[in-house]
Write a protein that holds these residues in place. Structure first.
Motif, PDB file in Angstrom:
ATOM      1  N   PHE A  15       2.971   6.404  23.118  1.00  0.00           N
ATOM      2  CA  PHE A  15       3.443   5.524  24.201  1.00  0.00           C
ATOM      3  C   PHE A  15       3.339   4.057  23.781  1.00  0.00           C
ATOM      4  O   PHE A  15       4.274   3.280  23.962  1.00  0.00           O
ATOM      5  CB  PHE A  15       2.622   5.794  25.468  1.00  0.00           C
ATOM      6  CG  PHE A  15       2.925   4.814  26.569  1.00  0.00           C
ATOM      7  CD1 PHE A  15       4.106   4.906  27.309  1.00  0.00           C
ATOM      8  CD2 PHE A  15       2.054   3.763  26.873  1.00  0.00           C
ATOM      9  CE1 PHE A  15       4.392   4.010  28.309  1.00  0.00           C
ATOM     10  CE2 PHE A  15       2.340   2.872  27.876  1.00  0.00           C
ATOM     11  CZ  PHE A  15       3.513   2.976  28.603  1.00  0.00           C
ATOM     12  N   VAL A  16       2.206   3.660  23.242  1.00  0.00           N
ATOM     13  CA  VAL A  16       2.022   2.274  22.804  1.00  0.00           C
ATOM     14  C   VAL A  16       2.992   1.974  21.674  1.00  0.00           C
ATOM     15  O   VAL A  16       3.582   0.893  21.622  1.00  0.00           O
ATOM     16  CB  VAL A  16       0.561   2.026  22.375  1.00  0.00           C
ATOM     17  CG1 VAL A  16       0.376   0.687  21.674  1.00  0.00           C
ATOM     18  CG2 VAL A  16      -0.363   2.129  23.556  1.00  0.00           C
ATOM     19  N   ALA A  18       5.958   3.348  21.166  1.00  0.00           N
ATOM     20  CA  ALA A  18       7.297   3.236  21.752  1.00  0.00           C
ATOM     21  C   ALA A  18       7.424   1.906  22.484  1.00  0.00           C
ATOM     22  O   ALA A  18       8.466   1.233  22.434  1.00  0.00           O
ATOM     23  CB  ALA A  18       7.560   4.401  22.704  1.00  0.00           C
ATOM     24  N   ALA A  19       6.395   1.492  23.171  1.00  0.00           N
ATOM     25  CA  ALA A  19       6.440   0.236  23.913  1.00  0.00           C
ATOM     26  C   ALA A  19       6.595  -0.928  22.954  1.00  0.00           C
ATOM     27  O   ALA A  19       7.371  -1.857  23.194  1.00  0.00           O
ATOM     28  CB  ALA A  19       5.174   0.069  24.751  1.00  0.00           C
ATOM     29  N   VAL A  20       5.901  -0.881  21.810  1.00  0.00           N
ATOM     30  CA  VAL A  20       6.001  -1.961  20.828  1.00  0.00           C
ATOM     31  C   VAL A  20       7.360  -1.888  20.148  1.00  0.00           C
ATOM     32  O   VAL A  20       7.983  -2.915  19.887  1.00  0.00           O
ATOM     33  CB  VAL A  20       4.854  -1.857  19.801  1.00  0.00           C
ATOM     34  CG1 VAL A  20       5.053  -2.799  18.630  1.00  0.00           C
ATOM     35  CG2 VAL A  20       3.515  -2.129  20.474  1.00  0.00           C
ATOM     36  N   TYR A  21       7.838  -0.685  19.825  1.00  0.00           N
ATOM     37  CA  TYR A  21       9.119  -0.519  19.165  1.00  0.00           C
ATOM     38  C   TYR A  21      10.246  -1.086  20.036  1.00  0.00           C
ATOM     39  O   TYR A  21      11.156  -1.728  19.531  1.00  0.00           O
ATOM     40  CB  TYR A  21       9.355   0.964  18.841  1.00  0.00           C
ATOM     41  CG  TYR A  21      10.692   1.219  18.196  1.00  0.00           C
ATOM     42  CD1 TYR A  21      10.895   0.881  16.853  1.00  0.00           C
ATOM     43  CD2 TYR A  21      11.739   1.786  18.920  1.00  0.00           C
ATOM     44  CE1 TYR A  21      12.110   1.099  16.277  1.00  0.00           C
ATOM     45  CE2 TYR A  21      12.966   1.990  18.349  1.00  0.00           C
ATOM     46  CZ  TYR A  21      13.156   1.649  17.009  1.00  0.00           C
ATOM     47  OH  TYR A  21      14.379   1.863  16.423  1.00  0.00           O
ATOM     48  N   LYS A  23       9.947  -3.339  22.265  1.00  0.00           N
ATOM     49  CA  LYS A  23       9.546  -4.698  22.623  1.00  0.00           C
ATOM     50  C   LYS A  23       9.256  -4.812  24.120  1.00  0.00           C
ATOM     51  O   LYS A  23       9.632  -5.754  24.795  1.00  0.00           O
ATOM     52  CB  LYS A  23      10.611  -5.703  22.214  1.00  0.00           C
ATOM     53  CG  LYS A  23      10.831  -5.688  20.717  1.00  0.00           C
ATOM     54  CD  LYS A  23      11.904  -6.666  20.344  1.00  0.00           C
ATOM     55  CE  LYS A  23      12.170  -6.531  18.839  1.00  0.00           C
ATOM     56  NZ  LYS A  23      13.254  -7.366  18.407  1.00  0.00           N
ATOM     57  N   LEU A  24       8.605  -3.810  24.641  1.00  0.00           N
ATOM     58  CA  LEU A  24       8.256  -3.779  26.059  1.00  0.00           C
ATOM     59  C   LEU A  24       7.272  -4.883  26.447  1.00  0.00           C
ATOM     60  O   LEU A  24       7.448  -5.498  27.492  1.00  0.00           O
ATOM     61  CB  LEU A  24       7.716  -2.392  26.419  1.00  0.00           C
ATOM     62  CG  LEU A  24       7.550  -2.087  27.889  1.00  0.00           C
ATOM     63  CD1 LEU A  24       8.900  -2.153  28.602  1.00  0.00           C
ATOM     64  CD2 LEU A  24       6.947  -0.709  28.071  1.00  0.00           C
ATOM     65  N   PRO A  25       6.275  -5.213  25.661  1.00  0.00           N
ATOM     66  CA  PRO A  25       5.372  -6.307  26.065  1.00  0.00           C
ATOM     67  C   PRO A  25       6.098  -7.647  26.165  1.00  0.00           C
ATOM     68  O   PRO A  25       5.833  -8.445  27.056  1.00  0.00           O
ATOM     69  CB  PRO A  25       4.325  -6.352  24.969  1.00  0.00           C
ATOM     70  CG  PRO A  25       4.337  -4.999  24.350  1.00  0.00           C
ATOM     71  CD  PRO A  25       5.752  -4.512  24.496  1.00  0.00           C
ATOM     72  N   ILE A  28       8.074  -7.535  29.365  1.00  0.00           N
ATOM     73  CA  ILE A  28       7.182  -7.690  30.520  1.00  0.00           C
ATOM     74  C   ILE A  28       6.745  -9.149  30.629  1.00  0.00           C
ATOM     75  O   ILE A  28       6.748  -9.739  31.714  1.00  0.00           O
ATOM     76  CB  ILE A  28       5.984  -6.733  30.403  1.00  0.00           C
ATOM     77  CG1 ILE A  28       6.440  -5.291  30.580  1.00  0.00           C
ATOM     78  CG2 ILE A  28       4.910  -7.089  31.428  1.00  0.00           C
ATOM     79  CD1 ILE A  28       5.350  -4.279  30.330  1.00  0.00           C
TER      80      ILE A  28
END
Length: 160
Positions: A15-16, A18-21, A23-25, A28
């Motif tokens: 999950f982390v 995928a979030a980094v891939y 560019k979810l942070p 956000i």
């Protein structure tokens, strides 16, 4: 590998990752920054509106004071005007009464003069009749008529 903690760890790392891939942070953070900017703009607009409302309130209070002052002046002017109109009405009434009194006095004087004239005329006629009666008794004949006519004519001249 049947330990559930291991699989939770693997799921969390996927999950982390995928979030980094994806560019979810950053997304956000960007969304939070945009929301912060929107809130700041709304606060600035609310502050401007508040200042405008205060300025309008002060302006309305000033206008209200001016309107009250103007209303007070209008009332004072109306009172002065009413007092002036009352004074003028009293003066006009007095002038009318004076004219009527003078007219009545003139009419009375004319009536008195007319009455005096009528009394004089009646006295003249009575004196002429009395004189004619006395002369008729004292004088007899043609001479008496001529004397009496002459005396009556003279009497009229002297009495008028």
């Amino acid at each position: 590998m049947s330990d559930p903690t291991f699989w939770v760890l693997v799921g969390f790392l996927v999950f982390v990752g995928a979030a980094v891939y994806f560019k979810l942070p950053g997304m956000i953070g960007k969304a939070l920054d945009e929301r912060g900017a929107t809130i700041k703009a709304e606060l600035d607009q609310a502050r401007r509106l508040r200042e405008e409302a205060q300025a309008l309130f002060v302006d309305y209070q000033r206008r209200q004071r001016e309107a009250e002052k103007e209303a007070t002046e209008i009332v004072a002017h109306a009172k002065e005007e009413a007092a002036r109109l009352i004074r003028e009405a009293h003066e006009d009434l007095e002038a009318t009464m004076t004219r009527r009194r003078q007219l009545a006095e003139t009419k009375i004087a004319q009536a008195e003069a007319q009455a005096v004239k009528e009394v004089r005329e009646a006295a003249v006629d009575l004196a002429i009749a009395a004189a004619a009666s006395v002369l008729k008794q004292e004088l007899q004949g043609d001479r008496a008529s001529a004397t009496m006519d002459r005396a009556i004519g003279d009497l009229r001249k002297h009495l008028n």
